[in-house]
Design a protein around this motif. Structure first.
Motif, PDB file in Angstrom:
ATOM      1  N   ALA A   1     -25.223  61.457  50.756  1.00  0.00           N
ATOM      2  CA  ALA A   1     -26.102  62.637  50.749  1.00  0.00           C
ATOM      3  C   ALA A   1     -27.536  62.248  51.087  1.00  0.00           C
ATOM      4  O   ALA A   1     -28.320  63.089  51.539  1.00  0.00           O
ATOM      5  CB  ALA A   1     -26.044  63.329  49.398  1.00  0.00           C
ATOM      6  N   ALA A   2     -27.894  61.003  50.869  1.00  0.00           N
ATOM      7  CA  ALA A   2     -29.256  60.544  51.147  1.00  0.00           C
ATOM      8  C   ALA A   2     -29.476  60.170  52.608  1.00  0.00           C
ATOM      9  O   ALA A   2     -30.607  59.918  53.007  1.00  0.00           O
ATOM     10  CB  ALA A   2     -29.586  59.343  50.260  1.00  0.00           C
ATOM     11  N   ILE A   3     -28.414  60.161  53.413  1.00  0.00           N
ATOM     12  CA  ILE A   3     -28.565  59.852  54.834  1.00  0.00           C
ATOM     13  C   ILE A   3     -29.303  61.013  55.496  1.00  0.00           C
ATOM     14  O   ILE A   3     -28.936  62.176  55.334  1.00  0.00           O
ATOM     15  CB  ILE A   3     -27.191  59.620  55.500  1.00  0.00           C
ATOM     16  CG1 ILE A   3     -26.488  58.421  54.863  1.00  0.00           C
ATOM     17  CG2 ILE A   3     -27.348  59.420  56.997  1.00  0.00           C
ATOM     18  CD1 ILE A   3     -25.065  58.224  55.335  1.00  0.00           C
ATOM     19  N   ALA A   4     -30.322  60.696  56.241  1.00  0.00           N
ATOM     20  CA  ALA A   4     -31.137  61.732  56.884  1.00  0.00           C
ATOM     21  C   ALA A   4     -30.369  62.401  58.018  1.00  0.00           C
ATOM     22  O   ALA A   4     -29.783  61.738  58.861  1.00  0.00           O
ATOM     23  CB  ALA A   4     -32.425  61.123  57.413  1.00  0.00           C
ATOM     24  N   MET A   5     -30.404  63.726  58.010  1.00  0.00           N
ATOM     25  CA  MET A   5     -29.724  64.505  59.023  1.00  0.00           C
ATOM     26  C   MET A   5     -30.662  64.736  60.216  1.00  0.00           C
ATOM     27  O   MET A   5     -31.823  65.079  60.018  1.00  0.00           O
ATOM     28  CB  MET A   5     -29.300  65.856  58.436  1.00  0.00           C
ATOM     29  CG  MET A   5     -28.586  66.752  59.409  1.00  0.00           C
ATOM     30  SD  MET A   5     -28.177  68.339  58.707  1.00  0.00           S
ATOM     31  CE  MET A   5     -29.768  69.122  58.712  1.00  0.00           C
ATOM     32  N   PRO A   6     -30.182  64.564  61.439  1.00  0.00           N
ATOM     33  CA  PRO A   6     -31.021  64.884  62.602  1.00  0.00           C
ATOM     34  C   PRO A   6     -31.404  66.370  62.605  1.00  0.00           C
ATOM     35  O   PRO A   6     -30.639  67.216  62.142  1.00  0.00           O
ATOM     36  CB  PRO A   6     -30.110  64.559  63.795  1.00  0.00           C
ATOM     37  CG  PRO A   6     -29.057  63.662  63.264  1.00  0.00           C
ATOM     38  CD  PRO A   6     -28.891  64.006  61.818  1.00  0.00           C
ATOM     39  N   ARG A   7     -32.562  66.684  63.113  1.00  0.00           N
ATOM     40  CA  ARG A   7     -33.079  68.057  63.058  1.00  0.00           C
ATOM     41  C   ARG A   7     -32.175  69.063  63.750  1.00  0.00           C
ATOM     42  O   ARG A   7     -32.017  70.175  63.286  1.00  0.00           O
ATOM     43  CB  ARG A   7     -34.468  68.122  63.688  1.00  0.00           C
ATOM     44  CG  ARG A   7     -35.500  67.489  62.852  1.00  0.00           C
ATOM     45  CD  ARG A   7     -36.847  67.668  63.481  1.00  0.00           C
ATOM     46  NE  ARG A   7     -37.805  66.874  62.729  1.00  0.00           N
ATOM     47  CZ  ARG A   7     -39.051  67.208  62.567  1.00  0.00           C
ATOM     48  NH1 ARG A   7     -39.508  68.295  63.137  1.00  0.00           N
ATOM     49  NH2 ARG A   7     -39.844  66.454  61.867  1.00  0.00           N
ATOM     50  N   SER A   8     -31.612  68.714  64.859  1.00  0.00           N
ATOM     51  CA  SER A   8     -30.832  69.679  65.628  1.00  0.00           C
ATOM     52  C   SER A   8     -29.375  69.784  65.175  1.00  0.00           C
ATOM     53  O   SER A   8     -28.597  70.528  65.756  1.00  0.00           O
ATOM     54  CB  SER A   8     -30.877  69.307  67.110  1.00  0.00           C
ATOM     55  OG  SER A   8     -30.302  68.030  67.294  1.00  0.00           O
ATOM     56  N   PHE A   9     -29.009  69.064  64.149  1.00  0.00           N
ATOM     57  CA  PHE A   9     -27.615  69.040  63.704  1.00  0.00           C
ATOM     58  C   PHE A   9     -27.334  70.214  62.772  1.00  0.00           C
ATOM     59  O   PHE A   9     -28.180  70.602  61.966  1.00  0.00           O
ATOM     60  CB  PHE A   9     -27.327  67.720  62.979  1.00  0.00           C
ATOM     61  CG  PHE A   9     -25.930  67.219  63.165  1.00  0.00           C
ATOM     62  CD1 PHE A   9     -25.598  66.460  64.267  1.00  0.00           C
ATOM     63  CD2 PHE A   9     -24.946  67.515  62.247  1.00  0.00           C
ATOM     64  CE1 PHE A   9     -24.318  65.992  64.450  1.00  0.00           C
ATOM     65  CE2 PHE A   9     -23.667  67.048  62.411  1.00  0.00           C
ATOM     66  CZ  PHE A   9     -23.340  66.282  63.521  1.00  0.00           C
ATOM     67  N   ASN A  10     -26.140  70.766  62.832  1.00  0.00           N
ATOM     68  CA  ASN A  10     -25.717  71.852  61.952  1.00  0.00           C
ATOM     69  C   ASN A  10     -25.512  71.291  60.541  1.00  0.00           C
ATOM     70  O   ASN A  10     -24.778  70.323  60.347  1.00  0.00           O
ATOM     71  CB  ASN A  10     -24.417  72.464  62.472  1.00  0.00           C
ATOM     72  CG  ASN A  10     -23.946  73.641  61.671  1.00  0.00           C
ATOM     73  OD1 ASN A  10     -24.294  73.815  60.506  1.00  0.00           O
ATOM     74  ND2 ASN A  10     -23.144  74.477  62.304  1.00  0.00           N
TER      75      ASN A  10
END
Length: 134
Positions: A31-40
């Motif tokens: 859950a702490a892995i950063a999600m890319p901005r454009s990802f759903n």
């Protein structure tokens, strides 16, 4: 009949408890892995948080338990149900039962995939390394 199902029942319950014990800290890491901005965000949760955090943990542990118990047809079903009940009990103990549907589904997906791989290996009669060595 009942005596034959006692080993898969106990093995499934222990495996479910082990999956829960390993998964809860692992979920925090994924859950702490950063999600890319454009990802759903829903796809990210399904693939990264619950896919890596729960399914990927449940798969090898359930596969190992199925292989060690040498479970067959009914024994596999009993192990899966016992493991799921243990996982529901773990969610209830953590007071996460109300919002734990996603992780429960991820666990179920990993364990069902393990049951399918176990069935394939039993049907072929060979361990996976020997089957692909030819």
């Amino acid at each position: 009949m009942m005596r034959r199902l006692l080993i898969p029942l106990c093995t499934g319950a222990v495996t479910g408890g082990l999956i829960a014990a390993v998964t809860f800290p692992w979920l925090a890491r994924t859950a702490a892995i950063a999600m890319p901005r454009s990802f759903n965000v829903y796809l990210w949760d399904a693939l990264v948080v619950f896919g890596l955090g729960a399914s990927l943990v449940a798969f090898p542990l359930m596969l190992l338990a199925l292989r060690l118990a040498s479970a067959r047809r009914t024994g596999v079903a009993v192990m899966l149900v016992a493991a799921l009940l243990a996982l529901v009990a773990a969610l209830a103990a953590m007071d996460a039962l109300q919002g734990g549907g996603s992780v429960l589904m991820a666990w179920a997906a990993g364990m069902l995939l393990a049951a399918l791989v176990h069935r394939y290996w039993r049907r072929s009669g060979q361990p996976p390394l020997q089957a692909h060595a030819r």
